[in-house]
Motif scaffolding. Structure first.
Motif, PDB file in Angstrom:
ATOM      1  N   TYR A  98       0.865  -1.189   0.000  1.00 35.53           N
ATOM      2  CA  TYR A  98       0.000   0.000   0.000  1.00 35.53           C
ATOM      3  C   TYR A  98       0.900   1.237   0.000  1.00 35.53           C
TER       4      TYR A  98
ATOM      5  N   TRP B 255      -7.000   3.809   1.192  1.00 29.99           N
ATOM      6  CA  TRP B 255      -8.002   3.587   0.157  1.00 29.99           C
ATOM      7  C   TRP B 255      -7.440   3.927  -1.226  1.00 29.99           C
TER       8      TRP B 255
ATOM      9  N   VAL C 125      -5.371   1.010  -2.265  1.00 28.59           N
ATOM     10  CA  VAL C 125      -6.205  -0.108  -2.709  1.00 28.59           C
ATOM     11  C   VAL C 125      -6.690   0.117  -4.135  1.00 28.59           C
ATOM     12  N   ARG C 126      -7.156   1.323  -4.424  1.00 31.68           N
ATOM     13  CA  ARG C 126      -7.635   1.643  -5.782  1.00 31.68           C
ATOM     14  C   ARG C 126      -6.498   1.509  -6.794  1.00 31.68           C
ATOM     15  N   ARG C 127      -5.310   1.961  -6.413  1.00 30.65           N
ATOM     16  CA  ARG C 127      -4.159   1.859  -7.311  1.00 30.65           C
ATOM     17  C   ARG C 127      -3.836   0.391  -7.598  1.00 30.65           C
ATOM     18  N   ASN C 128      -3.862  -0.436  -6.570  1.00 30.11           N
ATOM     19  CA  ASN C 128      -3.574  -1.860  -6.747  1.00 30.11           C
ATOM     20  C   ASN C 128      -4.606  -2.518  -7.656  1.00 30.11           C
ATOM     21  N   ARG C 129      -5.874  -2.137  -7.490  1.00 25.49           N
ATOM     22  CA  ARG C 129      -6.932  -2.709  -8.332  1.00 25.49           C
ATOM     23  C   ARG C 129      -6.742  -2.311  -9.793  1.00 25.49           C
ATOM     24  N   LYS C 130      -6.380  -1.048 -10.025  1.00 22.18           N
ATOM     25  CA  LYS C 130      -6.164  -0.587 -11.397  1.00 22.18           C
ATOM     26  C   LYS C 130      -4.989  -1.324 -12.041  1.00 22.18           C
TER      27      LYS C 130
ATOM     28  N   ALA D  27      -3.877  -4.279 -11.193  1.00 22.74           N
ATOM     29  CA  ALA D  27      -4.274  -5.674 -11.414  1.00 22.74           C
ATOM     30  C   ALA D  27      -5.147  -5.799 -12.657  1.00 22.74           C
ATOM     31  N   ALA D  28      -6.074  -4.848 -12.816  1.00 24.52           N
ATOM     32  CA  ALA D  28      -6.948  -4.857 -13.988  1.00 24.52           C
ATOM     33  C   ALA D  28      -6.147  -4.643 -15.260  1.00 24.52           C
TER      34      ALA D  28
ATOM     35  N   GLU E 184      -4.376  -7.843 -16.128  1.00 22.87           N
ATOM     36  CA  GLU E 184      -5.271  -8.839 -16.712  1.00 22.87           C
ATOM     37  C   GLU E 184      -5.585  -8.506 -18.166  1.00 22.87           C
TER      38      GLU E 184
END
Length: 397
Positions: free
Chosen positions: A327, A371, A374-379, A381-382, A385
């Motif tokens: 994070y 937070w 977390v949003r950065r990690n999700r982006k 990861a997306a 993919e």
């Protein structure tokens, strides 16, 4: 891992609360519990900052931080420090100060509160320097880019953070320190002297620890070059860059050399001292704020000490879990919280600010940075993919 890291904190909490109940009854138990929660809420950002530094140390010095460091934090800052402040400001012996703390608690509270301008100026400027050196530093990862990018350009000017801190100190001394509620009267000279002392402490301790850290890294690089020459080749630049990234990021989870596995020796010792001064600066507002709940030095030391144990355990937990690497904006949020705390400390030289507000500011900033991480990690990861999907499609074609 959770029990292993927080085991001592849980044990000390149980023993401390039981002791409080036996010595002071249900009221004393409640006071100690409230003080523990107060300390944790005020110092959560302290744990994040400490973790960023502690991860640079080897396992031995991490244990020193959790053992010797906690003794200094609990007995030194939460019990001995207020007594010394009273002894110095009231020009009495430490024994007389202890006697006053036990037998005349109201007068003891008055003397500690009267010393608040000096304490706040020292801690405020020290913490302000930590924030300024962070925010003026050029870094690859930015949380609030619209703010951090232009500030990083200003930081290229040598000693710019010192100049800003001194301007802040002068403004404080000529405004809020001219008519102080704590102790009464004009405290401008006291605030100036204490603020300069805080600045010098930061420059000396931080400078020495930084010097030994840089020296150790240089020795490590020289050893790598010697090994490469002996092997008849050059060290792979990618591997070297990865090693440097580990040193600056994960704090030393690597393969070779003292620096990679964690700082030791003089570098770690002065870094440990730096950590203790940071902890002291964070504890100032907690110690002063505790008087709103109790003026019994032993209840205060026990309650704040239990809270300090959890902060230490949380620091080690963050290091071992690699949370700051996962994070990446947490350190940003913690440093912004430090900047806010520094300003609050300087303002409290004259004005009362509820400890709940102080704690909430830090919690909100830490939560926001978490937070964002977390949003950065999700982006990422997306995006990863999507990249894999495109590769598969291209391969299929």
């Amino acid at each position: 891992m959770l029990l292993k890291t927080f085991g001592w904190s849980f044990a000390i909490t149980a023993i401390g609360l039981a002791l409080a109940g036996v010595l002071w009854g249900w009221q004393g138990l409640a006071i100690v519990g409230i003080l523990s929660i107060l300390e944790i809420s005020l110092s959560f950002d302290n744990a994040v900052i400490n973790a960023g530094i502690l991860r640079k140390m080897n396992a031995f010095w991490q244990k020193i931080f959790l053992t010797v460091g906690i003794l200094i934090a609990v007995f030194g800052m939460r019990l001995v420090f207020p007594v010394i402040i009273v002894a110095v400001t009231a020009k009495m012996s430490p024994i007389e100060a202890v006697d006053l703390a036990i037998n005349d608690k109201n007068q003891y509270e008055h003397l500690v509160t009267a010393a608040h301008p000096a304490i706040a100026a020292f801690g405020g400027i020290f913490l302000l320097m930590i924030f300024l050196d962070f925010i003026f530093e050029e870094r690859d990862i930015r949380w609030l880019g619209w703010l951090e990018k232009p500030l990083a350009k200003l930081g290229k000017l040598d000693t710019f953070s010192i100049v800003v801190a001194l301007i802040g100190l002068l403004v404080t001394a000529t405004t809020v320190a001219t008519d102080v509620a704590h102790g009464g009267g004009d405290k401008s000279a006291t605030v100036l002297l204490s603020g300069v002392a805080g600045l010098l402490t930061y420059l000396i301790v931080g400078g020495i620890s930084g010097y030994f850290e840089d020296k150790l890294e240089e020795e490590e690089e020289d050893d790598e070059d010697d090994e490469a020459d002996a092997a008849g080749g050059e060290v792979d630049e990618g591997a070297k860059a990865a090693t440097n990234a580990q040193l600056n990021g994960s704090g030393g989870r690597g393969s070779s050399g003292a620096t990679v596995v964690g700082l030791a020796g003089k570098a770690a010792f002065f870094l440990f001292l730096y950590l203790e001064v940071i902890d002291a600066s964070f504890s100032f507002d907690g110690v002063i704020g505790a008087f709103a709940i109790t003026n019994d030095i032993f209840e205060m030391a026990l309650g704040l000490g239990i809270g300090a144990m959890y902060i230490r355990s949380l620091t080690v937990f963050l290091v071992r879990r690699g949370t700051l690497d996962d994070y990446v904006y947490l350190e940003h949020g913690a440093h912004y919280a430090i900047g806010a705390l520094a300003v609050i400390l300087l303002v409290t030289i004259k004005y009362e600010i509820n400890e709940v507000i102080t704690g909430l500011v830090g919690v909100v900033l830490i939560a926001a940075s978490y937070w964002s991480s977390v949003r950065r990690n999700r982006k990422e990861a997306a995006a990863g993919e999507d990249s894999e999907a495109k590769t598969e499609v291209t391969s299929g074609v």
